[in-house]
Design a protein around this motif. Structure first.
Motif, PDB file in Angstrom:
ATOM      1  N   ILE A 226      31.185  14.025  -7.771  1.00 39.89           N
ATOM      2  CA  ILE A 226      32.443  14.536  -7.210  1.00 39.89           C
ATOM      3  C   ILE A 226      33.250  15.211  -8.313  1.00 39.89           C
ATOM      4  O   ILE A 226      33.451  14.635  -9.389  1.00 39.89           O
ATOM      5  N   THR A 227      33.692  16.415  -8.039  1.00 40.54           N
ATOM      6  CA  THR A 227      34.517  17.170  -8.980  1.00 40.54           C
ATOM      7  C   THR A 227      35.893  17.378  -8.369  1.00 40.54           C
ATOM      8  O   THR A 227      36.007  17.852  -7.234  1.00 40.54           O
ATOM      9  N   THR A 228      36.929  16.997  -9.093  1.00 38.70           N
ATOM     10  CA  THR A 228      38.293  17.205  -8.604  1.00 38.70           C
ATOM     11  C   THR A 228      38.851  18.512  -9.167  1.00 38.70           C
ATOM     12  O   THR A 228      38.320  19.087 -10.110  1.00 38.70           O
ATOM     13  N   ARG A 229      39.920  18.973  -8.559  1.00 34.94           N
ATOM     14  CA  ARG A 229      40.557  20.199  -9.035  1.00 34.94           C
ATOM     15  C   ARG A 229      41.259  19.938 -10.367  1.00 34.94           C
ATOM     16  O   ARG A 229      41.944  18.934 -10.534  1.00 34.94           O
ATOM     17  N   LYS A 230      41.096  20.858 -11.291  1.00 34.27           N
ATOM     18  CA  LYS A 230      41.623  20.687 -12.637  1.00 34.27           C
ATOM     19  C   LYS A 230      43.024  21.299 -12.769  1.00 34.27           C
ATOM     20  O   LYS A 230      43.427  22.140 -11.965  1.00 34.27           O
ATOM     21  N   PRO A 231      43.771  20.872 -13.788  1.00 35.63           N
ATOM     22  CA  PRO A 231      45.059  21.510 -14.058  1.00 35.63           C
ATOM     23  C   PRO A 231      44.869  23.009 -14.292  1.00 35.63           C
ATOM     24  O   PRO A 231      43.851  23.445 -14.834  1.00 35.63           O
ATOM     25  N   ALA A 232      45.865  23.799 -13.880  1.00 34.67           N
ATOM     26  CA  ALA A 232      45.804  25.249 -14.026  1.00 34.67           C
ATOM     27  C   ALA A 232      47.022  25.741 -14.799  1.00 34.67           C
ATOM     28  O   ALA A 232      48.099  25.138 -14.749  1.00 34.67           O
ATOM     29  N   PHE A 233      46.845  26.852 -15.500  1.00 35.59           N
ATOM     30  CA  PHE A 233      47.956  27.442 -16.244  1.00 35.59           C
ATOM     31  C   PHE A 233      48.771  28.395 -15.365  1.00 35.59           C
ATOM     32  O   PHE A 233      49.771  28.941 -15.813  1.00 35.59           O
ATOM     33  N   LYS A 285      48.978  -9.012  17.588  1.00 37.10           N
ATOM     34  CA  LYS A 285      49.007  -7.940  16.603  1.00 37.10           C
ATOM     35  C   LYS A 285      47.703  -7.150  16.638  1.00 37.10           C
ATOM     36  O   LYS A 285      46.624  -7.717  16.845  1.00 37.10           O
ATOM     37  N   TYR A 286      47.822  -5.830  16.458  1.00 44.54           N
ATOM     38  CA  TYR A 286      46.637  -4.986  16.343  1.00 44.54           C
ATOM     39  C   TYR A 286      46.231  -4.901  14.872  1.00 44.54           C
ATOM     40  O   TYR A 286      47.054  -4.593  14.007  1.00 44.54           O
ATOM     41  N   ILE A 287      44.958  -5.192  14.616  1.00 45.74           N
ATOM     42  CA  ILE A 287      44.484  -5.226  13.234  1.00 45.74           C
ATOM     43  C   ILE A 287      43.376  -4.198  13.028  1.00 45.74           C
ATOM     44  O   ILE A 287      43.046  -3.433  13.931  1.00 45.74           O
ATOM     45  N   ASN A 288      42.805  -4.207  11.834  1.00 43.93           N
ATOM     46  CA  ASN A 288      41.887  -3.168  11.372  1.00 43.93           C
ATOM     47  C   ASN A 288      42.620  -1.839  11.280  1.00 43.93           C
ATOM     48  O   ASN A 288      42.171  -0.796  11.759  1.00 43.93           O
ATOM     49  N   ASP A 289      43.803  -1.918  10.667  1.00 37.75           N
ATOM     50  CA  ASP A 289      44.578  -0.708  10.442  1.00 37.75           C
ATOM     51  C   ASP A 289      44.123  -0.060   9.129  1.00 37.75           C
ATOM     52  O   ASP A 289      43.193  -0.513   8.470  1.00 37.75           O
ATOM     53  N   ILE A 290      44.766   1.039   8.772  1.00 37.81           N
ATOM     54  CA  ILE A 290      44.506   1.733   7.508  1.00 37.81           C
ATOM     55  C   ILE A 290      45.810   1.782   6.728  1.00 37.81           C
ATOM     56  O   ILE A 290      46.859   2.128   7.291  1.00 37.81           O
ATOM     57  N   ASN A 291      45.747   1.424   5.469  1.00 35.08           N
ATOM     58  CA  ASN A 291      46.932   1.459   4.610  1.00 35.08           C
ATOM     59  C   ASN A 291      46.462   1.778   3.189  1.00 35.08           C
ATOM     60  O   ASN A 291      46.204   0.896   2.378  1.00 35.08           O
ATOM     61  N   ASN A 292      46.314   3.070   2.912  1.00 29.41           N
ATOM     62  CA  ASN A 292      45.748   3.536   1.646  1.00 29.41           C
ATOM     63  C   ASN A 292      46.751   4.373   0.865  1.00 29.41           C
ATOM     64  O   ASN A 292      47.452   5.204   1.448  1.00 29.41           O
ATOM     65  N   LEU A 293      46.771   4.182  -0.432  1.00 35.15           N
ATOM     66  CA  LEU A 293      47.555   5.025  -1.337  1.00 35.15           C
ATOM     67  C   LEU A 293      46.685   5.396  -2.523  1.00 35.15           C
ATOM     68  O   LEU A 293      45.904   4.575  -3.014  1.00 35.15           O
ATOM     69  N   GLY A 294      46.831   6.632  -2.993  1.00 30.92           N
ATOM     70  CA  GLY A 294      46.067   7.059  -4.164  1.00 30.92           C
ATOM     71  C   GLY A 294      46.852   8.062  -4.991  1.00 30.92           C
ATOM     72  O   GLY A 294      47.572   8.908  -4.447  1.00 30.92           O
ATOM     73  N   LEU A 295      46.742   7.954  -6.299  1.00 31.44           N
ATOM     74  CA  LEU A 295      47.455   8.843  -7.216  1.00 31.44           C
ATOM     75  C   LEU A 295      46.502   9.232  -8.346  1.00 31.44           C
ATOM     76  O   LEU A 295      45.770   8.398  -8.866  1.00 31.44           O
ATOM     77  N   ARG A 296      46.545  10.517  -8.699  1.00 27.10           N
ATOM     78  CA  ARG A 296      45.720  11.005  -9.798  1.00 27.10           C
ATOM     79  C   ARG A 296      46.548  11.956 -10.645  1.00 27.10           C
ATOM     80  O   ARG A 296      47.188  12.871 -10.123  1.00 27.10           O
ATOM     81  N   ALA A 297      46.522  11.758 -11.965  1.00 26.31           N
ATOM     82  CA  ALA A 297      47.272  12.615 -12.889  1.00 26.31           C
ATOM     83  C   ALA A 297      46.318  13.119 -13.975  1.00 26.31           C
ATOM     84  O   ALA A 297      45.468  12.363 -14.466  1.00 26.31           O
ATOM     85  N   GLN A 298      46.469  14.392 -14.335  1.00 25.78           N
ATOM     86  CA  GLN A 298      45.598  14.982 -15.337  1.00 25.78           C
ATOM     87  C   GLN A 298      46.404  15.869 -16.289  1.00 25.78           C
ATOM     88  O   GLN A 298      47.325  16.557 -15.876  1.00 25.78           O
ATOM     89  N   LEU A 299      46.005  15.828 -17.552  1.00 22.50           N
ATOM     90  CA  LEU A 299      46.535  16.738 -18.566  1.00 22.50           C
ATOM     91  C   LEU A 299      45.362  17.507 -19.160  1.00 22.50           C
ATOM     92  O   LEU A 299      44.356  16.905 -19.556  1.00 22.50           O
ATOM     93  N   LEU A 300      45.497  18.831 -19.209  1.00 20.11           N
ATOM     94  CA  LEU A 300      44.469  19.681 -19.789  1.00 20.11           C
ATOM     95  C   LEU A 300      45.019  20.345 -21.041  1.00 20.11           C
ATOM     96  O   LEU A 300      46.034  21.040 -20.992  1.00 20.11           O
ATOM     97  N   PHE A 301      44.344  20.106 -22.166  1.00 15.69           N
ATOM     98  CA  PHE A 301      44.744  20.687 -23.442  1.00 15.69           C
ATOM     99  C   PHE A 301      43.626  21.609 -23.923  1.00 15.69           C
ATOM    100  O   PHE A 301      42.469  21.195 -24.027  1.00 15.69           O
ATOM    101  N   GLU A 302      43.970  22.868 -24.189  1.00 11.73           N
ATOM    102  CA  GLU A 302      42.992  23.840 -24.663  1.00 11.73           C
ATOM    103  C   GLU A 302      43.437  24.355 -26.030  1.00 11.73           C
ATOM    104  O   GLU A 302      44.110  25.382 -26.136  1.00 11.73           O
ATOM    105  N   PRO A 303      43.074  23.635 -27.091  1.00 10.49           N
ATOM    106  CA  PRO A 303      43.518  24.034 -28.437  1.00 10.49           C
ATOM    107  C   PRO A 303      42.907  25.358 -28.886  1.00 10.49           C
ATOM    108  O   PRO A 303      43.506  26.098 -29.655  1.00 10.49           O
ATOM    109  N   THR A 304      41.688  25.638 -28.388  1.00  3.60           N
ATOM    110  CA  THR A 304      41.036  26.908 -28.698  1.00  3.60           C
ATOM    111  C   THR A 304      40.362  27.411 -27.433  1.00  3.60           C
ATOM    112  O   THR A 304      40.286  26.711 -26.419  1.00  3.60           O
ATOM    113  N   SER A 305      39.822  28.615 -27.507  1.00  7.19           N
ATOM    114  CA  SER A 305      39.139  29.190 -26.344  1.00  7.19           C
ATOM    115  C   SER A 305      37.803  28.522 -26.070  1.00  7.19           C
ATOM    116  O   SER A 305      37.210  28.717 -25.006  1.00  7.19           O
ATOM    117  N   THR A 306      37.321  27.699 -26.990  1.00 10.28           N
ATOM    118  CA  THR A 306      36.006  27.059 -26.830  1.00 10.28           C
ATOM    119  C   THR A 306      36.091  25.548 -26.629  1.00 10.28           C
ATOM    120  O   THR A 306      35.052  24.895 -26.511  1.00 10.28           O
TER     121      THR A 306
END
Length: 857
Positions: A226-233, A285-306
């Motif tokens: 799985i590939t997630t979307r990367k930070p963009a400039f 009570k009705y059960i088998n509910d859904i209660n999901n939370l998710g957080l993702r944080a990314q920092l991209l550092f490009e010190p050089t072009s390579t």
């Protein structure tokens, strides 16, 4: 005077510079035909236009020159044109997506076109995943028929590809999964990851078959990459909100942009809630509910072009009242009549709230809880070095599991507690080098290490009805008050494991179009297990007022339910595996290949208790041999015409020492554990393809035939209906099922879908109206480790539809419905603890529908 004239001159010049200016033009496709409903925007302003039926547009703006004109439309690649002078007539050609459908993947740790890679692989874009509503792996299996996922709760989750990967119907933390799960190159060690929502996904690649020479952790059945979307400039954001029946609410957002010239960030969030679909008539009570939370944080550092450095952190949380199972049926076992489920509940003056599972009613007295937390941090460094890229991926991850279950599946206090909280921690390091060594040679070489520890702190406790479920004779002492109430076991267990590997894979073009691709892997695995189970509570037989014989009898009754047990064990294993692929590309439209590979699944350890010999645990059964896999695959990938693909794969996988669920032949031991079946075999055929008939119509589908068999399995557990079988008066606890079908495998499965689109203008935006239908089918499959007459899930078909308006930037809207025909179906069947004869089902979702609004800029 001169100053006044100069001021007037400068003012007029400035006004002129910002005066209204006009640009017009026409937008065409690669064939020269005009494209209507194309969005034309001056970036950084509010100025925009939409092309007419002739593809023409006129745009008025007041921004200073030069400006950038952005041209976008669904189904085409976005273009940006710099405008240096006003009143310029533009002619812009957009490339159709169908000409860009050569999906680029990283399955071989370098960027390649999927159709040119000699691996059976399914690729789904993040857009496809979002539009289909497949926000986790369980829904993804409806798009990829070779994938199976079975989950009676997040911990008890198994991901299989082609029917192989995890033992069916039993979770044991001492085993490694056979299907690898990777996110941005980081290995997720716990199968519970498959139950969480995807967060900001760019692409999902599902590789089928052994992949040990490509990935850090060994994978005998396949891998999710799985590939997630990367930070963009370039600043951007996406916001999406969905509403549906059963109180469904889902919100997703992702924001990205530069923090400096060399530093960019991305923050992504996902939250899903839905009311339960099963009514607990005891609580209302009705059960088998859904209660999901998710957080993702990314920092991209490009010190050089390579060189690029990505620091990522993620955290996901689930808090459902769920995974309750509903009694799906009752069978007559081989036990005496008084030990049958209906006789037991009659004596206890109890009746089930319904005998039809799809009434979706339960009366469970123990609350269901499935608190599930998963997350971690990772640091990925890519640097171009010579003809390739050197990559380092360092990660630390955690998983916390805090459950509560009602494992008797009734409103009776047979089991008042059944829970195995677990804490998992691991860190991993992978270093690899991949690239084109020369014009004819490319490849990857790497090293991998992972250190894991799982701690389990479990409790299982009997209630007031346990005596009747455990009763194995007509002795009146079974009814002794308080005999089993509060009687249980507390388990403390830990598994420490280390794994290290060196792997390499080379692609050598020997002759024009003829490729030889060898791969090797050396692996070392080490595991240490500590298990301590202590029985507690219930009647204190030592102080019981009866006779010595009665005390002995009562203690024997208790020992037949729970006993204390303690053992330690360790194991280590070295293994060398390899694969060889021969591929031939006679033309640019055909890629044929044959692969032979060996693989292995690491040594395992038991942490669910062991049978005893002379009152002592059989510690020689604490260690499970590694699986030995031999795999042959023949495939052909074709592009019959520019806008179509058609791929065929035929394979055969044989496994010696298959890690699975067995049953002790010892009387009084009613506990399954993990051991080795002598040999299994899975073979099959897979067909997938897609075709874009026109700009408006696209069809896609996949089909799989899978045949799985126990070639030799002599100590398999008895199926539910054979519990209590005796031969010459001696109870039998196992059977030979050699030649029988493997569980969880449908002979036939497939998916078929199509989408129609046409240009429209909506909310002053140019975009495309779409209507899509997707179907999924799987035939009957066994839901029991040993084939049963009753624990078979009937085949079923599901139909999903969606329609709406879609733009490449701006507001999109979708109306959707899943399981449109409201099909009642089971995802899994499983017997209740104690094998009294009743079994429960994991129910598939009923019909759901809703609306999704998406905004991007």
């Amino acid at each position: 005077m001169n100053k006044t004239l100069l001021t007037i001159f400068l003012t007029l010049t400035a006004v002129s510079a910002f005066a209204q200016q006009t640009v017009s033009g026409v937008v065409k496709d690669s064939q020269g035909a005009p494209i209507e409903q194309v969005n034309v925007v001056i970036t950084g302003t509010k100025a925009y236009a939409v092309t007419d039926s002739q593809g023409a547009f006129t745009l008025t703006f007041s921004a200073p020159l030069p400006v950038v004109v952005r041209v976008s439309s669904v189904g085409y690649k976005t273009q940006e044109v710099q405008l240096d002078s006003p009143d310029r007539q533009l002619e812009i050609t957009l490339a159709e997506d169908v000409l860009l459908s050569e999906v680029v993947i990283t399955a071989r740790r370098r960027k390649e076109v999927a159709q040119k890679v000699p691996i059976a692989i399914s690729v789904l874009s993040g857009e496809t995943v979002d539009q289909s509503g497949a926000f986790n792996v369980n829904r993804l299996k409806e798009l990829i028929p070779s994938v199976q996922l079975y989950s009676s709760n997040p911990r008890n989750t198994g991901i299989n590809i082609r029917g192989l990967g995890s033992p069916f119907g039993l979770t044991n933390d001492g085993l490694d999964p056979g299907v690898g799960f990777y996110v941005d190159g980081v290995y997720y060690a716990r199968p519970a990851a498959a139950t969480f929502d995807f967060i900001d996904v760019e692409r999902i690649e599902v590789l089928r078959g052994p992949q040990g020479t490509l990935f850090g952790k060994n994978t005998t059945s396949g891998a999710f990459n799985i590939t997630t979307r990367k930070p963009a400039f370039t600043p951007g954001a996406d916001v999406e909100v969905s509403y549906g029946n059963y109180g469904f609410v889902q919100a997703k957002t992702s924001v990205t942009g530069p923090l400096s010239k060399k530093l960019a960030a991305r923050l992504s969030f996902s939250g899903t809630q839905r009311d339960g679909t099963i009514e607990n008539v005891r609580t209302g009570k009705y059960i088998n509910d859904i209660n999901n939370l998710g957080l993702r944080a990314q920092l991209l550092f490009e010190p050089t072009s390579t060189t690029s450095v990505t620091l990522s952190a993620d955290a996901s949380r689930q808090r459902p009242d769920g995974y309750a199972q509903v009694v799906a049926g009752v069978v007559k076992t081989k036990r005496a009549d008084y030990r049958q489920f209906d006789a037991i509940i009659a004596d206890l003056n109890y009746s089930l709230p319904s005998r039809n599972a799809f009434d979706r009613k339960i009366d469970h007295d123990t609350p269901w809880k499935s608190n599930n937390d998963l997350g971690g941090v990772s640091l990925n460094v890519d640097t171009e070095l010579g003809p390739g890229t050197l990559t380092s991926t360092t990660a630390w991850r955690y998983w916390d599991w805090d459950p509560s279950n009602d494992r008797d599946f009734t409103g009776l206090q047979a089991l008042s507690k059944s829970q195995n909280p677990a804490e998992h921690r691991n860190w991993s390091q992978e270093i690899r080098y991949a690239g084109d060594i020369s014009s004819r040679v490319s490849g990857v070489v790497g090293v991998f290490f992972i250190d894991q520890e799982v701690k389990i702190n479990g409790t299982e406790e009997s209630g007031s009805a346990q005596w009747r479920f455990s009763q194995s004779s007509t002795n009146a002492l079974w009814q002794t008050p308080g005999l089993f109430e509060g009687f249980g076991i507390r388990t403390k267990a830990s598994i420490k494991s280390k794994s290290a590997a060196v792997f390499a894979n080379v692609d050598w073009e020997v002759l024009e179009g003829l490729h030889v691709m060898p791969g090797i892997r050396f692996n070392y695995d080490e595991k240490n297990v500590s298990y301590n189970r202590t029985a507690y509570g219930g009647l204190d037989t030592a102080t019981y007022s009866g006779t010595k014989a009665q005390k002995t009898t009562l203690q024997g009754f208790k020992n037949g339910v729970y006993t204390s047990q303690q053992y330690v064990a360790d194991a280590d294993e070295n293994n060398f595996t390899y694969n060889v692929t021969l591929a031939y590309k006679p033309t640019s439209r055909i890629n044929a290949y044959v692969t032979y590979s060996t693989s292995y699944k690491p040594v395992g350890v038991n942490v669910a208790g062991l049978p005893t010999i002379d009152g002592q645990p059989a510690t020689d059964l604490a260690v499970i041999k590694p699986e030995d896999v031999k795999h042959v695959e023949v495939g052909i990938k074709t592009t019959p015409v520019a806008n179509a693909t058609l791929n065929l794969t035929v394979y055969n996988t044989g496994i010696n020492n298959y890690q699975t669920n067995v049953q002790s032949p010892e009387l009084g031991v009613n506990r399954g554990y993990i051991a080795n079946a002598e040999e299994v075999r899975v073979r099959g055929l897979e067909l997938d393809g897609s075709i874009t008939i026109s700009k408006s119509v696209k069809l896609y589908g996949a089909a799989a035939y899978t045949d799985g068999e126990y070639v030799k399995f002599t100590n398999a557990p008895l199926p539910l209906e054979e519990t209590g079988t005796t031969v010459d008066g001696v109870q039998v606890a196992f059977k030979d099922i050699s030649g029988e079908t493997l569980p969880g495998i449908s002979k036939w499965s497939g998916s078929l879908g199509g989408e129609f689109t046409t240009p429209v203008n909506f909310l002053r935006q140019g975009g495309r109206f779409f209507f899509a239908v997707e179907t999924f089918y799987r035939s009957t499959f066994s839901s029991s480790p040993s084939p049963s007459k009753y624990l078979n899930v009937d085949g079923y078909s599901l139909v999903n539809i969606r329609t709406g308006f879609r733009v490449s930037g701006g507001v999109s809207a979708t109306l959707w419905a899943r399981n449109v025909l409201n099909k009642d179906y089971f995802e899994q069947l499983l017997p209740a603890g104690g094998n009294a004869g009743h079994y429960a089902g994991v129910l598939g979702d009923p019909r759901t529908c809703g609306v999704t609004i998406h905004y991007s800029f």
